[in-house]
Design an enzyme around this catalytic site. Structure first.
Site, mmCIF file in Angstrom:
data_model
loop_
_atom_site.group_PDB
_atom_site.id
_atom_site.type_symbol
_atom_site.label_atom_id
_atom_site.label_comp_id
_atom_site.label_asym_id
_atom_site.label_seq_id
_atom_site.Cartn_x
_atom_site.Cartn_y
_atom_site.Cartn_z
ATOM 1 N N ASP A 159 22.694 -7.023 3.644
ATOM 2 C CA ASP A 159 23.233 -5.833 4.729
ATOM 3 C C ASP A 159 24.572 -6.478 5.183
ATOM 4 O O ASP A 159 25.520 -5.687 5.443
ATOM 5 C CB ASP A 159 22.414 -5.306 5.543
ATOM 6 N N GLU A 175 5.204 -6.775 5.271
ATOM 7 C CA GLU A 175 5.196 -5.428 5.219
ATOM 8 C C GLU A 175 4.636 -4.857 3.793
ATOM 9 O O GLU A 175 5.322 -4.697 2.803
ATOM 10 C CB GLU A 175 6.431 -4.797 5.205
ATOM 11 N N LYS A 235 3.178 -2.018 0.921
ATOM 12 C CA LYS A 235 3.631 -0.786 0.386
ATOM 13 C C LYS A 235 2.800 -0.559 -0.881
ATOM 14 O O LYS A 235 2.692 -1.744 -1.635
ATOM 15 C CB LYS A 235 5.247 -0.718 0.318
ATOM 16 N N GLU A 265 4.208 0.087 8.138
ATOM 17 C CA GLU A 265 5.172 1.008 8.130
ATOM 18 C C GLU A 265 4.425 2.455 8.270
ATOM 19 O O GLU A 265 3.663 2.483 7.028
ATOM 20 C CB GLU A 265 6.161 0.939 7.090
ATOM 21 N N ASP A 308 8.854 8.017 -1.381
ATOM 22 C CA ASP A 308 8.996 7.161 0.010
ATOM 23 C C ASP A 308 10.168 7.935 0.764
ATOM 24 O O ASP A 308 11.416 7.919 0.255
ATOM 25 C CB ASP A 308 9.377 5.713 -0.336
ATOM 26 N N ASP A 333 10.917 8.117 4.187
ATOM 27 C CA ASP A 333 11.596 7.413 5.481
ATOM 28 C C ASP A 333 12.202 8.454 6.519
ATOM 29 O O ASP A 333 13.421 8.275 6.659
ATOM 30 C CB ASP A 333 12.604 6.582 4.902
ATOM 31 N N ASP A 342 12.641 2.475 10.774
ATOM 32 C CA ASP A 342 12.875 2.417 9.343
ATOM 33 C C ASP A 342 12.803 3.375 8.690
ATOM 34 O O ASP A 342 12.147 3.935 7.878
ATOM 35 C CB ASP A 342 11.825 1.380 8.870
#
Ligand code: GLT
Ligand code: MN
Ligand code: MN
Length: 387
Positions: free
Chosen positions: A57, A181, A183, A217, A255, A257, A287
């Site tokens: 990023d 994290e 998922k 999350e 997903d 978000d 997030d």
């Protein structure tokens, strides 16, 4: 009430969140890319405390050493100007085609080695910018078909990678903790370490479990059909809530978000109440990203909304705790008239014998009404603003 975000609230966003250009599997970007420096200024304007990033990023994957150093200098200057800090960093181990079949769990040893090299460089970058938490989201660590990888072998590979990286971090003298994290799926058909529970069990098998915790999350546990608060509470109780990714998600969907509190404000309320009641003092990382319909003014609305909703729910939690009718119900629910033999505080043969000899009025136990309807209705009324 003043719902202005302050640094003590530790509200953070990723460069990938406010900088999200709105690409989806069916559509092109809807917003022009903004630079990391511009993202930092946007976050400063809306009142965030910190900014987190993946290595790429901030620094493009093909940047030269001198380009990297210039980018980092410019980024740090923006941090100084805005007062933002970098509490967390992470590695992008999912975007590059090299990672199409995973990073730490790839079947190809060269890919696994490259993933380790990339992560060590990214840890260096994060620490250089001040990060004290390092997140591992294994987006590509999974399969579409279980013909392709041995799932037990994959967990071994994951363990070997984390053990190596823990030792690397210690060897460098970094003050850094790792946060896994979980998922369940997306972008892979199925992802390993799918939930908070999987990750908690896995951590205990590592060489340095004390260095490794969770970054749960909202959206991810909700995608798995689970109660997010229960996972967070279990991680907290185990001393493993190192970080948290706040957003929102409708069950059974892709997903999403979404902005924090957007889909299920009641769940968000119980989450905020828990974090505040237990005194969680880590970052509140949003997030999430703005709807694809927004321009950058809408992105600011999105970011402000996440923080404002959190602070409103924090105030609601304070009201809930201070509400005398709610308090009386909570007391009633947990009342103890002392008539049952105590077995608390550990085993003794005396306690066991006394308990076995006691006669319980089983029908009375089952006949007792619990005032949970009233308690929940009061909660709903408080949240809807009529209390
Ligand atoms: C990606 C993912 C998030 C993770 C980020 C950290 S990247 O946006 O959807 O849930 O937290 O790698
Ligand atoms: Mn997500
Ligand atoms: Mn996340």
């Amino acid at each position: 009430m003043d719902y202005t975000p302050k640094s003590e609230h530790k509200f953070t966003f990723g460069l990938w969140t406010v900088g999200n250009v709105g690409r989806d599997p069916f559509g092109e970007p809807v917003r022009q890319p903004i630079s990391p420096v511009e993202s930092v200024h946007l976050l400063g304007e809306v009142g965030a405390y910190g900014v987190n990033f993946h290595d790429n990023d901030l620094v493009p994957i093909d940047a030269s050493g001198s380009e990297r150093d210039q980018i980092v200098r410019d980024f740090k200057a923006a941090l100084r100007e805005t007062g933002l800090v970098v509490p967390m960093a992470t590695t992008n181990l999912f975007a590059d085609p090299a990672f199409k079949d995973g990073a730490f769990t790839s079947n190809d040893p060269k890919v696994r080695a490259y993933a380790m090299q990339k992560t060590m460089n990214s840890i260096d970058l994060g620490v250089e910018c001040g990060a004290e938490v390092y997140v591992f989201w294994g987006g590509r660590e999974g399969t579409e078909s279980d013909a392709t990888k041995n799932p037990a072998e994959s967990i071994k590979r994951f363990r070997e990678a984390l053990n190596f990286l823990c030792r690397y971090t210690q060897d460098q003298g970094y003050n850094l903790r790792f946060a896994l994290e979980p998922k369940p799926n997306e972008p892979r058909g199925d992802i390993y370490l799918a939930t908070v529970g999987h990750a908690l069990a896995f951590i205990e098998t590592l060489d340095h479990p004390e260095m490794v915790g969770l970054n749960p999350e909202v959206a991810h546990e909700t995608m798995a059909g689970l109660n997010f608060l229960h996972g967070v509470a279990q991680a907290w109780e185990a001393g493993k809530l190192f970080h948290i990714d706040l957003n929102d998600q409708a069950p059974g969907r892709y997903d999403q978000d979404f902005r924090f509190g957007m889909v299920n404000p009641k769940n968000a309320f119980f989450l905020v109440k828990f974090l505040e009641d237990v005194g969680y003092d880590g970052n509140r990382h949003f997030d999430a990203h703005a709807f694809r319909t927004e321009d950058y003014e809408g992105v600011k609305d999105f970011a402000r909304g996440c923080m404002r909703t959190y602070l409103i729910l924090k105030e609601k939690a304070r009201q809930w705790n201070a509400d005398s009718e709610i308090h009386a119900l909570v007391q009633e629910i947990n009342a103890d008239d002392g008539s049952a033999p105590s077995w608390a505080g550990g085993y003794s043969s005396d306690k066991a014998n006394t308990l076995k000899a006691h006669t319980f009025d089983r029908q009375a136990l089952g006949a007792r009404g619990l005032p949970y309807e009233r308690l929940d209705q009061l909660t709903v009324e408080l949240l809807l603003g009529v209390r």
